[in-house]
Write an enzyme that holds these catalytic residues in place. Structure first.
Site, PDB file in Angstrom:
ATOM      1  N   GLY A   5       7.305 -28.170   2.141  1.00 20.67           N
ATOM      2  CA  GLY A   5       7.296 -28.056   3.608  1.00 20.67           C
ATOM      3  C   GLY A   5       7.105 -29.425   4.246  1.00 20.67           C
ATOM      4  N   ARG A  66      12.557 -26.811  -1.008  1.00 13.25           N
ATOM      5  CA  ARG A  66      11.805 -26.255  -2.132  1.00 13.25           C
ATOM      6  C   ARG A  66      12.877 -25.927  -3.170  1.00 13.25           C
ATOM      7  NH1 ARG A  66       6.843 -25.253   0.677  1.00 13.25           N
ATOM      8  NH2 ARG A  66       7.114 -24.315   2.697  1.00 13.25           N
ATOM      9  N   ASP A  97       1.210 -29.127  -3.375  1.00 16.11           N
ATOM     10  CA  ASP A  97       0.902 -28.847  -4.783  1.00 16.11           C
ATOM     11  C   ASP A  97       2.113 -28.374  -5.590  1.00 16.11           C
ATOM     12  OD1 ASP A  97       0.905 -26.471  -3.507  1.00 16.11           O
ATOM     13  OD2 ASP A  97      -1.034 -25.771  -4.254  1.00 16.11           O
ATOM     14  N   THR A 120       1.153 -32.333   3.486  1.00 12.85           N
ATOM     15  CA  THR A 120       1.220 -30.920   3.870  1.00 12.85           C
ATOM     16  C   THR A 120       0.246 -30.689   5.011  1.00 12.85           C
ATOM     17  OG1 THR A 120       0.597 -28.658   3.219  1.00 12.85           O
ATOM     18  CG2 THR A 120      -0.354 -30.410   1.919  1.00 12.85           C
ATOM     19  N   ASP A 122      -1.418 -28.085   5.375  1.00 11.42           N
ATOM     20  CA  ASP A 122      -2.434 -27.107   4.953  1.00 11.42           C
ATOM     21  C   ASP A 122      -3.766 -27.727   4.520  1.00 11.42           C
ATOM     22  OD1 ASP A 122      -0.408 -25.289   5.362  1.00 11.42           O
ATOM     23  OD2 ASP A 122       0.156 -25.175   3.247  1.00 11.42           O
ATOM     24  N   ASP A 124      -4.739 -28.385   1.614  1.00  8.37           N
ATOM     25  CA  ASP A 124      -5.264 -27.589   0.500  1.00  8.37           C
ATOM     26  C   ASP A 124      -5.185 -28.318  -0.840  1.00  8.37           C
ATOM     27  OD1 ASP A 124      -2.519 -27.602   0.410  1.00  8.37           O
ATOM     28  OD2 ASP A 124      -2.288 -25.468   0.052  1.00  8.37           O
ATOM     29  N   ARG A 166      -1.214 -21.425   4.717  1.00  9.99           N
ATOM     30  CA  ARG A 166      -0.947 -20.719   3.461  1.00  9.99           C
ATOM     31  C   ARG A 166      -2.208 -19.982   3.008  1.00  9.99           C
ATOM     32  NH1 ARG A 166       3.594 -21.362   0.263  1.00  9.99           N
ATOM     33  NH2 ARG A 166       4.151 -23.282   1.281  1.00  9.99           N
TER      34      ARG A 166
HETATM   35  O1  F6P Z   1       2.778 -25.437   3.357  1.00  4.56           O
HETATM   36  C1  F6P Z   1       3.088 -25.580   4.706  1.00  4.56           C
HETATM   37  C2  F6P Z   1       3.420 -24.258   5.335  1.00  4.56           C
HETATM   38  O2  F6P Z   1       3.781 -24.487   6.691  1.00  4.56           O
HETATM   39  C3  F6P Z   1       2.342 -23.198   5.230  1.00  4.56           C
HETATM   40  O3  F6P Z   1       1.317 -23.368   6.178  1.00  4.56           O
HETATM   41  C4  F6P Z   1       3.153 -21.941   5.429  1.00  4.56           C
HETATM   42  O4  F6P Z   1       2.527 -20.841   4.785  1.00  4.56           O
HETATM   43  C5  F6P Z   1       4.462 -22.267   4.743  1.00  4.56           C
HETATM   44  O5  F6P Z   1       4.539 -23.687   4.681  1.00  4.56           O
HETATM   45  C6  F6P Z   1       5.695 -21.745   5.446  1.00  4.56           C
HETATM   46  O6  F6P Z   1       6.789 -22.077   4.655  1.00  4.56           O
HETATM   47  P1  F6P Z   1       8.302 -21.960   5.122  1.00  4.56           P
HETATM   48  O7  F6P Z   1       8.571 -23.047   6.116  1.00  4.56           O
HETATM   49  O8  F6P Z   1       9.075 -22.137   3.865  1.00  4.56           O
HETATM   50  O9  F6P Z   1       8.445 -20.612   5.753  1.00  4.56           O
END
Ligand code: F6P
Length: 318
Positions: A5, A66, A97, A120, A122, A124, A166
């Site tokens: 992300g 991803r 991660d 990120t 998050d 995390d 997340r």
């Molecule tokens: O890891 C960053 C994040 O924005 C999280 O907070 C969220 O759960 C996820 O990515 C959303 O992913 P995507 O953009 O693939 O829907």
């Protein structure tokens, strides 16, 4: 490369890595779309001038993805071929991660030098107090919640505001405290729905006419934000309830000064570690010092929520 992300500050980190390479007279190549672009050989030669005027830009000029392909042995074999063909000797991966897990596996299989920069929203990742983009995302969330509060208070409403993160509650807890939320629901501390009802009842009794409940997207109460709103409407009919999901707006926008400075520091350290012959490390910030942690530890280490801040949050919601 930037991978996973996107987060505000990724461009500032790309700029820092490229400029540090130029400073040390090392060539640098950008890999588009993370591991996807690596497998396809989607590269671009970068110079100190290619990264002009990007420190203030959200998103990532290298794009991100991803990658399912890189999870396979064939995908990683193709990636290695591309690196050899293009005479690339080391890699800086800016991501979360998932991206780091890929980097560790790749290093084990091909002994290819790799350094990670935690990017990120998050926050995390173990081994750094702040990931790139987290500070900006917090400020974005607080600004949004402030605006929602205007409507909550004008209409005497209760708002459930879902924030990203997340499985982690860092954005929820910090943005919740920063925006003065009446309740904050995070995955790390599931106090149950009864407590939330009690607290909302108490808010009414003590004269609050509007309320904001910040809910982490990974909250473990067993109900999503819409179900939570319905549950409160059924149990406390005196409340006029609304839901607002902040979503991807939290990932965009110009990075804060904190994220720009952090990105600049981490990028330089990443290049210097590689030039020192180091690999499999993640650069990070601890007590305002730039440090490095083994990537494997950073992935496995987990993240713990600040207990003191939890206590402050409890006191503030009195
Ligand atoms: O890891 C960053 C994040 O924005 C999280 O907070 C969220 O759960 C996820 O990515 C959303 O992913 P995507 O953009 O693939 O829907």
């Amino acid at each position: 490369m930037t991978s996973g992300g996107d987060s505000p500050g990724m461009n500032a980190a790309i700029r820092s890595v490229v400029r540090a390479c130029a400073y040390y007279r090392v060539s640098s190549v950008g890999i588009y779309r993370g591991y996807e672009g690596l497998i396809e050989g989607d590269f671009i030669e970068l110079t100190a001038r290619s990264v002009n005027n990007i420190i203030n830009k959200g998103g990532t000029i290298l794009k991100s993805a991803r990658s399912a392909g890189f999870r396979t042995e064939e995908g990683r074999a193709k990636a290695y071929e591309q690196l050899k063909e293009n005479e690339i000797e080391a890699m800086v991966v800016i991501g979360g991660d998932g991206s780091f897990t890929g980097a560790v596996i790749f290093n084990e299989e091909y002994d290819f030098p790799v350094i990670g920069i935690p990017g990120t929203i998050d926050n995390d990742i173990f081994g750094t107090s702040h990931t790139l983009g987290y500070d900006t995302a917090l400020n974005t969330a607080v600004e949004a919640i402030d605006k929602i509060r205007d409507t909550a208070s004008s209409h005497n409403r209760l708002f459930f505001v879902e924030v990203m993160g997340r499985d982690a509650g860092f954005i929820a807890l910090n943005a919740g405290v920063g925006a003065g939320a009446e309740e904050i629901l995070i995955p790390e501390e599931n106090l149950g729905l009864d407590r939330m009802l009690e607290s909302l009842k108490k808010s009414r009794r003590t004269g609050k006419s509007s309320s904001i409940v910040v809910v982490a997207e990974g909250d473990k109460s067993g109900k999503n934000v819409y179900e939570l709103a319905e549950y409160v409407e059924q149990n406390l009919p005196e409340y006029d309830v609304r839901v607002s999901v902040l979503g991807h707006m939290q990932r965009g926008g110009s990075p804060s000064c904190f994220d720009r400075v952090l990105a600049s520091r981490l990028g330089v350290k990443a290049v210097e570690l590689l030039l020192d012959g180091k690999t499999n490390l993640m650069v990070g910030l601890q007590n305002n010092e730039v440090i490095s942690t083994s990537i494997a530890e950073a992935i496995k280490g987990g993240h713990s929520i600040n207990q003191e801040l939890l206590r402050v949050s409890d006191i503030m919601t009195t």
